[in-house]
Scaffold this motif. Structure first.
Motif, short mmCIF file in Angstrom:
data_model
loop_
_atom_site.label_atom_id
_atom_site.label_comp_id
_atom_site.label_asym_id
_atom_site.label_seq_id
_atom_site.Cartn_x
_atom_site.Cartn_y
_atom_site.Cartn_z
N ALA A 20 -4.09 17.31 16.28
CA ALA A 20 -5.18 16.85 17.15
C ALA A 20 -4.92 15.43 17.65
O ALA A 20 -5.14 15.13 18.84
N PHE A 21 -4.43 14.55 16.76
CA PHE A 21 -4.13 13.17 17.15
C PHE A 21 -3.04 13.12 18.21
O PHE A 21 -3.19 12.46 19.25
N LEU A 22 -1.93 13.82 17.97
CA LEU A 22 -0.81 13.78 18.91
C LEU A 22 -1.11 14.56 20.19
O LEU A 22 -0.63 14.21 21.26
N GLY A 23 -1.92 15.60 20.09
CA GLY A 23 -2.28 16.39 21.26
C GLY A 23 -3.14 15.63 22.25
O GLY A 23 -3.18 15.96 23.43
N ASP A 24 -3.84 14.62 21.77
CA ASP A 24 -4.60 13.75 22.66
C ASP A 24 -3.67 12.63 23.09
O ASP A 24 -3.59 11.58 22.45
N GLY A 25 -2.93 12.87 24.14
CA GLY A 25 -1.91 11.93 24.61
C GLY A 25 -2.42 10.53 24.89
O GLY A 25 -1.64 9.59 24.96
N THR A 26 -3.74 10.38 25.05
CA THR A 26 -4.26 9.03 25.27
C THR A 26 -4.10 8.16 24.02
O THR A 26 -4.23 6.94 24.10
N PRO A 42 -6.94 17.53 33.64
CA PRO A 42 -8.37 17.32 33.79
C PRO A 42 -8.98 16.83 32.47
O PRO A 42 -8.34 16.90 31.43
N PRO A 43 -10.24 16.36 32.53
CA PRO A 43 -10.91 15.96 31.30
C PRO A 43 -11.07 17.18 30.38
O PRO A 43 -10.97 18.32 30.83
N GLY A 44 -11.33 16.92 29.13
CA GLY A 44 -11.52 18.00 28.17
C GLY A 44 -10.32 18.17 27.27
O GLY A 44 -9.42 17.32 27.26
N PRO A 45 -10.29 19.27 26.54
CA PRO A 45 -9.19 19.49 25.59
C PRO A 45 -7.84 19.61 26.29
O PRO A 45 -7.74 20.11 27.42
N THR A 46 -6.80 19.16 25.61
CA THR A 46 -5.43 19.31 26.12
C THR A 46 -5.03 20.77 26.04
O THR A 46 -5.27 21.44 25.04
N THR A 73 0.88 24.78 21.18
CA THR A 73 0.64 25.83 20.20
C THR A 73 0.17 25.19 18.90
O THR A 73 0.99 24.67 18.13
N ALA A 74 -1.14 25.21 18.68
CA ALA A 74 -1.70 24.60 17.46
C ALA A 74 -1.30 25.42 16.24
O ALA A 74 -1.25 26.64 16.31
N PRO A 75 -1.02 24.76 15.13
CA PRO A 75 -0.91 23.31 14.96
C PRO A 75 0.54 22.83 14.86
O PRO A 75 0.81 21.83 14.21
N THR A 76 1.47 23.52 15.53
CA THR A 76 2.88 23.22 15.26
C THR A 76 3.71 22.67 16.42
O THR A 76 4.72 22.01 16.17
N THR A 77 3.34 22.93 17.67
CA THR A 77 4.26 22.63 18.77
C THR A 77 3.56 22.03 19.98
O THR A 77 2.58 22.60 20.47
N ILE A 78 4.09 20.92 20.46
CA ILE A 78 3.65 20.31 21.72
C ILE A 78 4.91 20.00 22.51
O ILE A 78 5.85 19.41 21.98
N ARG A 79 4.94 20.41 23.77
CA ARG A 79 6.08 20.12 24.65
C ARG A 79 5.56 19.56 25.97
O ARG A 79 4.48 19.92 26.43
#
Length: 148
Positions: A20-26, A42-46, A73-79
């Motif tokens: 959740a922390f890393l998925g929020d790129g801000t 857009p605003p809202g969830p990544t 792909t929660a909670p393992t992969t962000i690209r």
């Protein structure tokens, strides 16, 4: 020239919280001193297709960067892939997360950097600098994620 840097660190937080922390790129401003400002569209969830636009300072130069989320792909992969037109860009990057026990998560970050035009001559320097800072970058991610 293209090249990759990566870092791996263990974070003392459950995988869902780290994702959740890393998925929020801000949150990038909390661990990357080069990021001066970052916005999400857009605003809202990544999700796949979310775009993060940032102002960064590298080697004394301020540039605008735009990254599009290509896998989430929660909670393992962000690209992500950088879509901005800078001299050196991150063709591909991401986080791989793995639960390593109750309340701990292994995080691997990587970026594949490539140069464009004159940036082809600079890409090697950028990759070298990123590799030199990789372990410290991983530690900054750890510190920020644990503090969140």
């Amino acid at each position: 020239m293209a090249g990759q840097f990566e870092a791996t660190v263990e974070v003392n937080r459950p995988i869902e919280e780290v994702f959740a922390f890393l998925g929020d790129g801000t949150n990038d401003t909390k661990f990357s001193p080069r990021v001066q400002k970052i916005d999400k569209t857009p605003p809202g969830p990544t999700t796949v297709g979310t775009v993060f636009t940032s102002t960064v300072k590298d080697a004394g130069l301020t540039t605008k960067r735009e990254f599009r989320i290509t896998e989430f792909t929660a909670p393992t992969t962000i690209r992500w892939a950088e879509t901005s037109k800078n001299l050196v860009t991150a063709k591909e990057g991401g986080y791989d997360l793995e639960s390593t026990g109750p309340g701990t998560t292994k995080v691997r970050i990587f970026n594949l950097l490539e140069g464009h035009g004159v940036g082809k001559a600079l890409a090697g320097l950028a990759v070298s600098a990123a590799r030199k800072d990789a372990d410290a970058f991983g530690q900054r991610i750890k510190t920020a994620a644990e503090a969140s």
